[in-house]
Design a protein around this motif. Structure first.
Motif, PDB file in Angstrom:
ATOM      1  N   ARG A 180      -7.462   5.591   2.887  1.00 28.03           N
ATOM      2  CA  ARG A 180      -8.307   3.987   3.417  1.00 28.03           C
ATOM      3  C   ARG A 180      -9.027   4.421   4.889  1.00 28.03           C
ATOM      4  O   ARG A 180      -9.679   4.463   4.486  1.00 28.03           O
ATOM      5  N   GLU A 218      -2.641   5.526  -0.913  1.00 27.32           N
ATOM      6  CA  GLU A 218      -3.529   4.994  -0.778  1.00 27.32           C
ATOM      7  C   GLU A 218      -3.691   4.403   0.829  1.00 27.32           C
ATOM      8  O   GLU A 218      -5.027   4.535   1.129  1.00 27.32           O
ATOM      9  N   ALA A 277     -12.340  -0.943   4.484  1.00 27.26           N
ATOM     10  CA  ALA A 277     -12.414   0.499   3.616  1.00 27.26           C
ATOM     11  C   ALA A 277     -10.284   0.501   3.941  1.00 27.26           C
ATOM     12  O   ALA A 277     -10.198   1.209   2.983  1.00 27.26           O
ATOM     13  N   VAL A 278     -10.136  -0.474   5.126  1.00 24.17           N
ATOM     14  CA  VAL A 278      -8.606  -0.690   5.192  1.00 24.17           C
ATOM     15  C   VAL A 278      -8.149  -1.400   4.907  1.00 24.17           C
ATOM     16  O   VAL A 278      -6.630  -1.821   4.091  1.00 24.17           O
ATOM     17  N   THR A 279      -8.562  -2.893   4.796  1.00 19.40           N
ATOM     18  CA  THR A 279      -8.201  -4.080   4.327  1.00 19.40           C
ATOM     19  C   THR A 279      -8.589  -4.161   2.700  1.00 19.40           C
ATOM     20  O   THR A 279      -8.268  -5.614   2.590  1.00 19.40           O
ATOM     21  N   GLY A 323     -10.571   1.462  11.297  1.00 20.12           N
ATOM     22  CA  GLY A 323      -9.385   1.995  10.130  1.00 20.12           C
ATOM     23  C   GLY A 323      -7.706   1.554  10.880  1.00 20.12           C
ATOM     24  O   GLY A 323      -7.113   0.618  10.375  1.00 20.12           O
ATOM     25  N   MET A 338       1.082  -1.239   0.646  1.00 22.94           N
ATOM     26  CA  MET A 338       0.084  -0.541  -0.137  1.00 22.94           C
ATOM     27  C   MET A 338       0.756   1.311   0.595  1.00 22.94           C
ATOM     28  O   MET A 338       2.065   0.880   0.605  1.00 22.94           O
ATOM     29  N   ASP A 378     -12.142  -3.671   0.016  1.00 24.16           N
ATOM     30  CA  ASP A 378     -13.140  -2.769  -1.101  1.00 24.16           C
ATOM     31  C   ASP A 378     -13.556  -1.294  -0.478  1.00 24.16           C
ATOM     32  O   ASP A 378     -14.452  -1.445  -0.003  1.00 24.16           O
ATOM     33  N   MET A 379     -13.233  -0.440  -0.779  1.00 21.10           N
ATOM     34  CA  MET A 379     -13.315   0.820  -0.508  1.00 21.10           C
ATOM     35  C   MET A 379     -14.826   1.461  -1.558  1.00 21.10           C
ATOM     36  O   MET A 379     -15.359   2.078  -0.413  1.00 21.10           O
TER      37      MET A 379
END
Length: 420
Positions: A9, A5, A114-116, A51, A1, A118-119
């Motif tokens: 995220r 990004e 959101a972090v791991t 997050g 990442m 699909d946003m």
């Protein structure tokens, strides 16, 4: 990442928590400091906590023997803390609700998502969560007004859609391409959904406006099915004028839908067909508006007693499927000029079939022949819906539909003549 990004995220996780927190805080904005268990700051931090948990999971993922253990640990801590605070507040106010705790868990989970993962999914789920929370009064009011027949119909519709439909065979049965059992059940669901949407619209907006809204929705799915459904209701004592307005509105939407399909699938034909289709649709919309909002539309207000009668819906679906079947069979006996006959016959059940078929034959098909085929399909579908209004509806309903159809066809033909 990468770093960009990373910020995006985590920022999304914080934004989800802040959005939920605004709704929660606004609902208890008049409470004194310390009287609410969680507000905008708390939920923003819960989203951020999710997050952070997601970031830790991602950093430990390659070497961790217990994936997800960090998230579970944070989740347990959030659950225990929020539950204790909510329990204390509920005992003090003698008002018990699990909404805030569940909301906190969802906010934390969406922060992790959101972090791991699909946003887009996390963002859509966050917006849905806020919408559900903000719609509390509407949802509670709807439940209070709901009748048993409405709940039963909704359950039947959901069961047919998500339980029955997936297990029905999709392969066609019979000659001439046959009939697909799944398509037949899907047609039943479509007609029942149109009836249910009409029922809800009438309950919420009243007869005159509700039928027009339901007709517009039905026109997006099947203007033919909508016309038959409304015609049948007109014989059950419902307001004939408003039902006619809804059926005419569905016809107008159908014409606009054909124009949209041509633009998407056969853009070369659009300059020729756009003006006649739009003029015809405007005439029908004007007629529908006159019926819906004129003085005569307010007479005889009545509400349907049942969202849909399943046996009657099934009979209509079988009828439309049979028409489509015989149309396909008849087209096999026409020669090289069978395209025009095929368009006319397929339009007995659905105007989209002719449009999609002709569009799929371009650019190898002569443009003038393609325009004639689509035009014949549209005209036949408009006329056959007026015929269905005579078969299934009352005299007044049929007169209005025939009047609107003739005016629309005349205006469309005049526009076609003027432009070419």
């Amino acid at each position: 990442m990468d770093q960009i990004e990373f910020f995006a995220r985590v920022g999304l996780a914080i934004a989800i928590g802040a959005a939920v927190g605004v709704e929660r805080h606004w609902r208890e904005r008049d409470e004194p400091p310390g009287a609410r268990a969680a507000g905008i700051r708390t939920f923003t931090m819960i989203g951020m906590l999710g997050g952070v948990a997601g970031l830790i999971e991602r950093s430990l993922a390659p070497a961790s023997a217990y994936p997800g253990i960090v998230t579970v640990g944070f989740l347990i801590a959030v659950t225990v803390v929020l539950t204790l605070f909510e329990l204390h507040q509920a005992i003090a106010e003698e008002s018990f609700s699990a909404t805030s705790v569940i909301t906190a868990l969802l906010t934390f989970g969406l922060g992790v998502l959101a972090v791991t993962h699909d946003m887009v999914l996390a963002s859509a789920a966050g917006a849905t969560l806020v919408s559900i929370l903000a719609g509390r009064e509407f949802l509670h009011g709807a439940i209070r007004r709901m009748q048993w027949v409405e709940l039963r119909s909704a359950v039947i519709l959901l069961a047919m859609t998500f339980v029955l439909l997936p297990i029905i065979p999709a392969d066609p049965l019979g000659p001439f391409g046959g009939i697909s059992p799944r398509s037949l059940v899907l047609l039943v669901i479509t007609l029942a959904s149109i009836s249910f949407a009409g029922y809800i619209a009438v309950r919420l907006l009243g007869t005159s406006r509700g039928d027009v809204v339901a007709g517009g929705i039905g026109g997006l799915v099947s203007s033919t099915g909508t016309t038959i459904t409304f015609a049948r209701r007109s014989r059950e004592g419902a307001n004939e004028t408003s039902l006619a307005a809804g059926a005419i509105g569905a016809g107008a939407v159908s014409l606009l839908r054909v124009a949209f399909l041509i633009g998407m699938l056969a853009a070369s034909l659009l300059p020729t067909l756009l003006l006649p289709l739009c003029v015809g649709a405007l005439v029908m919309l004007g007629y529908a508006a006159f019926l819906a909002f004129g003085k005569q539309a307010g007479v005889g207000e009545s509400f349907p007693g049942n969202p849909f009668e399943l046996p009657a819906i099934a009979k209509m679906a079988v009828l439309l499927a049979a028409v489509a079947f015989f149309a396909r069979a008849a087209t096999l006996y026409f020669g090289d000029r069978g395209l025009l006959a095929a368009s006319a016959l397929s339009a007995l059940a659905d105007v989209d079939a002719a449009t999609v078929t002709v569009a799929g034959m371009l650019p190898g098909l002569d443009a003038n022949l393609a325009v004639r085929a689509i035009g014949i399909g549209v005209l036949v579908n408009m006329v056959v819906k007026a015929v269905y209004s005579v078969i299934f509806g009352t005299r007044s309903f049929a007169i209005h539909l025939w009047s609107a159809t003739l005016l629309s066809v005349g205006a469309g033909l005049a526009a076609d003549w003027l432009q070419g």
